[in-house]
Design a protein around this motif. Structure first.
Motif, PDB file in Angstrom:
ATOM      1  N   ARG A   2       9.624   5.397  -3.432  1.00 47.87           N
ATOM      2  CA  ARG A   2       8.935   4.491  -4.332  1.00 47.87           C
ATOM      3  C   ARG A   2       7.818   3.736  -3.615  1.00 47.87           C
ATOM      4  O   ARG A   2       6.729   3.542  -4.168  1.00 47.87           O
ATOM      5  N   ALA A   3       8.096   3.320  -2.380  1.00 47.48           N
ATOM      6  CA  ALA A   3       7.097   2.608  -1.594  1.00 47.48           C
ATOM      7  C   ALA A   3       5.887   3.496  -1.315  1.00 47.48           C
ATOM      8  O   ALA A   3       4.739   3.030  -1.331  1.00 47.48           O
ATOM      9  N   LEU A   4       6.143   4.786  -1.066  1.00 52.20           N
ATOM     10  CA  LEU A   4       5.062   5.727  -0.808  1.00 52.20           C
ATOM     11  C   LEU A   4       4.180   5.901  -2.044  1.00 52.20           C
ATOM     12  O   LEU A   4       2.947   5.926  -1.945  1.00 52.20           O
ATOM     13  N   ILE A   5       4.814   5.983  -3.206  1.00 49.58           N
ATOM     14  CA  ILE A   5       4.071   6.124  -4.457  1.00 49.58           C
ATOM     15  C   ILE A   5       3.231   4.875  -4.729  1.00 49.58           C
ATOM     16  O   ILE A   5       2.055   4.969  -5.118  1.00 49.58           O
ATOM     17  N   ILE A   9      -0.844   4.664  -5.098  1.00 50.26           N
ATOM     18  CA  ILE A   9      -1.515   4.075  -6.264  1.00 50.26           C
ATOM     19  C   ILE A   9      -2.456   2.959  -5.828  1.00 50.26           C
ATOM     20  O   ILE A   9      -3.581   2.840  -6.328  1.00 50.26           O
ATOM     21  N   TYR A  10      -2.014   2.148  -4.881  1.00 47.00           N
ATOM     22  CA  TYR A  10      -2.813   1.038  -4.368  1.00 47.00           C
ATOM     23  C   TYR A  10      -4.107   1.561  -3.746  1.00 47.00           C
ATOM     24  O   TYR A  10      -5.208   1.076  -4.040  1.00 47.00           O
ATOM     25  N   HIS A 206     -10.310  -7.130   3.673  1.00 50.68           N
ATOM     26  CA  HIS A 206      -9.955  -8.005   2.558  1.00 50.68           C
ATOM     27  C   HIS A 206     -10.415  -7.411   1.230  1.00 50.68           C
ATOM     28  O   HIS A 206      -9.663  -7.412   0.246  1.00 50.68           O
ATOM     29  N   PHE A 207     -11.643  -6.893   1.184  1.00 56.20           N
ATOM     30  CA  PHE A 207     -12.181  -6.325  -0.049  1.00 56.20           C
ATOM     31  C   PHE A 207     -11.325  -5.154  -0.529  1.00 56.20           C
ATOM     32  O   PHE A 207     -11.058  -5.019  -1.730  1.00 56.20           O
ATOM     33  N   LEU A 208     -10.893  -4.305   0.390  1.00 62.06           N
ATOM     34  CA  LEU A 208     -10.079  -3.151   0.010  1.00 62.06           C
ATOM     35  C   LEU A 208      -8.707  -3.584  -0.508  1.00 62.06           C
ATOM     36  O   LEU A 208      -8.178  -2.999  -1.462  1.00 62.06           O
ATOM     37  N   ARG A 209      -8.116  -4.626   0.113  1.00 62.96           N
ATOM     38  CA  ARG A 209      -6.841  -5.151  -0.401  1.00 62.96           C
ATOM     39  C   ARG A 209      -7.054  -5.763  -1.786  1.00 62.96           C
ATOM     40  O   ARG A 209      -6.246  -5.580  -2.688  1.00 62.96           O
ATOM     41  N   PHE A 210      -8.151  -6.484  -1.937  1.00 62.48           N
ATOM     42  CA  PHE A 210      -8.505  -7.097  -3.215  1.00 62.48           C
ATOM     43  C   PHE A 210      -8.679  -6.031  -4.294  1.00 62.48           C
ATOM     44  O   PHE A 210      -8.151  -6.144  -5.399  1.00 62.48           O
ATOM     45  N   ALA A 211      -9.429  -4.975  -3.964  1.00 62.46           N
ATOM     46  CA  ALA A 211      -9.726  -3.915  -4.933  1.00 62.46           C
ATOM     47  C   ALA A 211      -8.483  -3.114  -5.298  1.00 62.46           C
ATOM     48  O   ALA A 211      -8.394  -2.564  -6.399  1.00 62.46           O
ATOM     49  N   GLY A 212      -7.517  -3.034  -4.388  1.00 63.39           N
ATOM     50  CA  GLY A 212      -6.315  -2.259  -4.657  1.00 63.39           C
ATOM     51  C   GLY A 212      -5.292  -2.990  -5.499  1.00 63.39           C
ATOM     52  O   GLY A 212      -4.393  -2.359  -6.073  1.00 63.39           O
ATOM     53  N   TYR A 213      -5.436  -4.311  -5.596  1.00 66.69           N
ATOM     54  CA  TYR A 213      -4.452  -5.088  -6.351  1.00 66.69           C
ATOM     55  C   TYR A 213      -4.711  -4.933  -7.843  1.00 66.69           C
ATOM     56  O   TYR A 213      -5.839  -4.689  -8.284  1.00 66.69           O
TER      57      TYR A 213
END
Length: 250
Positions: A2-5, A9-10, A206-213
């Motif tokens: 589940r964590a891998l999925i 997705i992120y 930070h931008f990539l973490r932001f965009a993935g949320y």
């Protein structure tokens, strides 16, 4: 498994949003230049672009209060680079930013599209910065300032710096409204660092973490506007800070 999925997705969401953000920014820039070249409608492009950015990144903004309909200097607290589209989607005015922002990746692009006034914040350059603000006000434009001078991760704002508010003491601009605007993060506290960004944090990760949320929720509160007559710059900054701080503490 589940964590891998979830990780996939992120990463997929961040990649797709980055691609569409670049395409959207290019199209908005071309549209802005075409409108400027052939006349009419150029001022509408930044607001439309910022609204599209909110949709793209899943940012929900609940507006409260009445926005001033006259020429206004808006004083806002500052949480993140993403405040630009959040505020720019609802206010038609020129952002005021420190000069180095013009050279930053992504942020410089965002700022230039919204016709940002880039100023040197050094004490020696204060007179030149004031002239830029006066020139914009003489044209009838509204201004959007972040008096903290930097991003604060919140929830409480940093002390407001009054230096740039000296221009409001001029009789020439006595008709200009001053409106405090409180920007409040409404998500869970663990989400705050994903939205918030400070100068000491590398922007691209930070931008990539932001965009993935999946998305964020914020409140944009337009507090009562006032005139700066018979007030010095410190009193203007203190009143705006007090109203914003009180709203964020509710």
């Amino acid at each position: 498994m589940r964590a891998l999925i979830c990780s996939f997705i992120y990463a997929l969401r961040a990649s797709l949003r980055l691609i569409f953000f670049i395409l959207l920014s290019v199209l908005a820039t071309l549209s802005y230049l075409i409108h400027r070249q052939f006349g009419g409608g150029a001022h509408q492009v930044p607001q439309a672009y910022h609204k599209a950015c909110l949709w793209l990144f899943g940012i929900q903004v609940e507006c409260e209060g009445e926005r001033s309909q006259e020429q206004t200097v808006y004083l806002c607290n500052h949480l993140s680079w993403a405040d630009i589209p959040v505020i720019g989607a609802f206010i038609n005015g020129y952002f005021v930013a420190k000069a180095e922002v013009a050279g930053w990746p992504v942020l410089g692009w965002l700022a230039r599209l919204h016709q940002t006034l880039f100023i040197e914040r050094k004490r020696s350059a204060l007179a030149q910065a004031s002239e830029k603000l006066k020139e914009a006000l003489r044209k009838g434009d509204s201004l959007i300032l972040f008096p903290e001078g930097t991003n604060s991760l919140g929830p409480a704002p940093l002390p407001f710096k009054p230096a740039l508010l000296e221009v409001l003491r001029s009789e020439e601009f006595s008709h200009v409204n001053v409106q405090p605007v409180a920007l409040a993060f409404c998500g869970d506290e663990h989400e705050r660092p994903l939205y918030g960004w400070g100068d000491d944090i590398d922007f691209l990760p930070h931008f990539l973490r932001f965009a993935g949320y999946s998305g964020f929720s914020l409140r944009l509160v337009f507090l009562p506007a006032f005139r700066s007559e018979n007030m010095d710059r410190k009193e203007i900054a203190a009143l705006a800070e007090e109203r914003i701080r009180s709203t964020l503490n509710q």
